[in-house]
Write an enzyme that holds these catalytic residues in place. Structure first.
Site, mmCIF file in Angstrom:
data_model
loop_
_atom_site.group_PDB
_atom_site.id
_atom_site.type_symbol
_atom_site.label_atom_id
_atom_site.label_comp_id
_atom_site.label_asym_id
_atom_site.label_seq_id
_atom_site.Cartn_x
_atom_site.Cartn_y
_atom_site.Cartn_z
ATOM 1 N N LYS A 171 19.747 18.614 -7.974
ATOM 2 C CA LYS A 171 19.823 19.470 -6.788
ATOM 3 C C LYS A 171 21.063 20.356 -6.810
ATOM 4 C CE LYS A 171 19.791 21.100 -2.649
ATOM 5 N NZ LYS A 171 18.799 21.921 -2.004
ATOM 6 N N CYS B 204 24.299 26.207 1.031
ATOM 7 C CA CYS B 204 23.881 25.573 -0.222
ATOM 8 C C CYS B 204 24.643 26.129 -1.414
ATOM 9 C CB CYS B 204 22.384 25.786 -0.403
ATOM 10 S SG CYS B 204 21.473 25.337 1.071
HETATM 11 N N1 SAJ Z 1 22.469 36.290 -3.049
HETATM 12 C C1 SAJ Z 1 23.056 37.312 -3.767
HETATM 13 N N2 SAJ Z 1 22.401 37.816 -4.838
HETATM 14 C C2 SAJ Z 1 21.180 37.347 -5.234
HETATM 15 C C3 SAJ Z 1 20.585 36.314 -4.496
HETATM 16 C C4 SAJ Z 1 21.251 35.790 -3.407
HETATM 17 O O1 SAJ Z 1 24.172 37.776 -3.460
HETATM 18 O O2 SAJ Z 1 20.643 37.869 -6.226
HETATM 19 C C5 SAJ Z 1 23.171 35.685 -1.899
HETATM 20 C C6 SAJ Z 1 22.417 35.809 -0.593
HETATM 21 O O3 SAJ Z 1 22.661 37.033 0.030
HETATM 22 C C7 SAJ Z 1 22.981 34.636 0.176
HETATM 23 C C8 SAJ Z 1 23.252 33.594 -0.899
HETATM 24 O O4 SAJ Z 1 23.263 34.295 -2.108
HETATM 25 O O5 SAJ Z 1 24.209 34.967 0.794
HETATM 26 C C9 SAJ Z 1 22.270 32.452 -0.949
HETATM 27 O O6 SAJ Z 1 20.941 32.911 -0.783
HETATM 28 P P1 SAJ Z 1 19.670 32.310 -1.553
HETATM 29 O O7 SAJ Z 1 18.511 32.987 -0.996
HETATM 30 O O8 SAJ Z 1 19.848 32.411 -3.005
HETATM 31 O O9 SAJ Z 1 19.715 30.762 -1.294
HETATM 32 P P2 SAJ Z 1 19.726 29.795 0.002
HETATM 33 O O10 SAJ Z 1 21.114 29.251 0.123
HETATM 34 O O11 SAJ Z 1 19.117 30.399 1.201
HETATM 35 O O12 SAJ Z 1 18.735 28.638 -0.511
HETATM 36 C C10 SAJ Z 1 19.032 27.944 -1.710
HETATM 37 C C11 SAJ Z 1 17.768 27.866 -2.539
HETATM 38 N N3 SAJ Z 1 18.109 27.424 -3.876
HETATM 39 C C12 SAJ Z 1 17.662 28.044 -4.965
HETATM 40 O O13 SAJ Z 1 16.993 29.045 -4.924
HETATM 41 C C13 SAJ Z 1 18.088 27.439 -6.250
HETATM 42 C C14 SAJ Z 1 16.784 26.923 -1.882
HETATM 43 O O14 SAJ Z 1 15.686 26.690 -2.707
HETATM 44 C C15 SAJ Z 1 17.461 25.588 -1.572
HETATM 45 O O15 SAJ Z 1 16.595 24.721 -0.889
HETATM 46 C C16 SAJ Z 1 18.632 25.832 -0.684
HETATM 47 O O16 SAJ Z 1 19.524 26.695 -1.384
HETATM 48 C C17 SAJ Z 1 19.279 24.508 -0.358
HETATM 49 O O17 SAJ Z 1 19.053 23.990 0.747
HETATM 50 O O18 SAJ Z 1 19.953 23.957 -1.208
#
Ligand code: SAJ
Length: 413
Positions: free
Chosen positions: A203, A257
């Protein structure tokens, strides 16, 4: 099956909703009295599509109750937050530990206890298991303990809870099998059985993978601003390669996360987890980068902040980099007005009010509302119509408006 879910937040509440939809009785426990009272009236406190109707129905049909205290059940699921400890970046298990302690008086032989909260590797075996052993249970014989991390994307939680494959990490194989029976109630994805420590590290690594990749994209954005290349074009072109997927640069990484879980690994092996820590530092440096570039666009005046949620179309602002950006810009003497249609905050203002006499619109979040803003109003309201889009959601603006994004920051040098 009766399920008692500890913590009715972004994961606990949707999980409760799904159990009720699959003929299980659920008691949702939370320490917040207001949340509990509202849930018992069928009113939910999170923005997540589909949940409100299910909970409203479940309350009406008496298959869901919210409570401040646990009740006897067949399975107990812990979905409370695990922040990191700022001094040493390790995982703060205090909420998990107190949730585990609070269910002890309600546990009966044969029950299953599942930790869904993200926890550092070894936490189940070294910290959580002893809590139940001290209470007289033999794990794997008369109490079944497993770590089954959630892996859902806010905004798509209902769908992902049902369809994603899940890792089921048991303290013993018997524990894993019992936890599989619990999720078997509604999960259609594959349920992979393993050890608790493998589930814990898997995870944490999922989110670390994403954090490291975002850091690479953010580093590329900085390099391009320095040497005069369009970073967004580079990403678009490179991603045409069938095995390349450069992520998107942005104002930093928020949420509960990606911005936290990598630290749990780092804290376990600080000498070795070098890339992981550097990625965290790079992503943490983005608010400063955004502010330094903003200052090159305007020397003084009013900035309209568009979006403080950590990601688009949610009202979740946990760990959002927007707050550091706002604090830094205020400190630099700018007047700040904040507009976020997804967050209820009496200090936030409407689109019209935010842009009135503003010198710059700073987009920090990719809410749909910001993708095609009312340009007439922007031109009419703003003193100098400049937009700095850190999420690359606007591709073209009408003449008279200046657009900056990570494709053309080098123009400011
Ligand atoms: N972000 C970027 N660039 C990107 C993608 C995201 O700057 O290319 C930023 C977003 O704006 C945001 C942050 O990253 O601030 C996180 O966003 P996210 O959509 O990547 O992830 P979370 O935190 O909403 O959800 C993640 C997910 N993990 C993965 O995709 C590996 C989700 O599946 C998990 O369940 C969740 O974390 C968790 O609870 O751990």
């Amino acid at each position: 099956m009766k399920v008692c879910i500890m913590g009715q937040g972004y994961i606990g509440l949707p999980t409760a909703a799904l159990f009720t939809r699959h003929h299980c009785e659920v008691v949702g426990v939370d320490i917040n009295e207001k949340i509990v009272n509202n849930l018992n009236k069928g009113i939910i406190h999170i923005e997540e599509p589909g949940i409100a109707d299910i909970i409203k129905n479940a309350v009406k049909n008496k298959v869901y109750t919210a409570s401040l205290t646990p009740q006897k059940a067949d399975a107990f699921i812990i979905t409370v937050p695990t922040p990191y400890i700022t001094e040493n970046y390790s995982c703060d298990l205090s909420y998990v530990v107190s949730a585990c302690e609070s269910i002890i008086p309600y546990l009966e032989k044969g029950n299953t206890v599942i930790i869904e909260s993200t926890i550092a590797p070894m936490s189940t075996d070294e910290t959580i298991k002893p809590i139940f052993e001290k209470a007289g249970f033999t794990i794997g014989k008369d109490l079944y303990l497993a770590h089954c991390p959630e892996r859902v994307l806010p905004g798509k939680i209902l769908e992902e809870l049902v369809h994603n494959d899940r890792i089921i990490g048991g303290v013993t194989l018997e524990c894993a099998k019992k936890a599989r029976e619990v999720y078997g109630q509604f999960v259609e994805g594959y349920l992979m059985l393993t050890e608790a420590k493998t589930a814990e590290l898997s995870k944490c690594m999922e989110n670390t993978f994403r954090d490291v990749n975002i850091a690479l994209a953010n580093e590329l954005a900085k390099i391009c601003a320095e040497i005069g290349v369009n970073a967004l074009d580079v990403i678009k072109m490179a991603n045409k390669h069938p095995r390349v997927n450069i992520h998107s640069p942005g104002p930093g990484v928020g949420g509960h996360c990606l911005a936290i879980d990598p630290y749990f690994i780092y804290a376990k092996a600080p000498e070795t987890a070098k890339i992981i820590k550097l990625a965290r530092d790079t992503n943490n440096s983005m608010p400063e980068f955004v502010c330094e570039n903003t200052k090159k666009m305007i020397n003084e005046g009013k900035i309209a902040i568009f979006g403080v949620s950590y990601k688009g179309n949610t009202g979740d602002d946990r760990e959002s980099p927007a707050y550091e950006i706002i604090a830094r810009l205020k400190e630099a003497g700018f007047e700040i007005s904040i507009h976020d249609p997804h967050i209820n905050n009496e200090d936030f203002v409407s689109f019209d009010e935010a842009t009135k006499d503003a010198d710059l619109v700073l987009i920090l979040c990719d809410h749909n509302e910001f993708k095609n803003p009312n340009y007439n109003l922007i031109s009419k309201n703003m003193k100098t119509p400049i937009i700095f889009d850190t999420k690359n959601i606007i591709s073209k603006v009408p003449r008279g408006i200046k657009l900056y994004n990570y494709g053309n920051l080098y123009e400011l040098n």
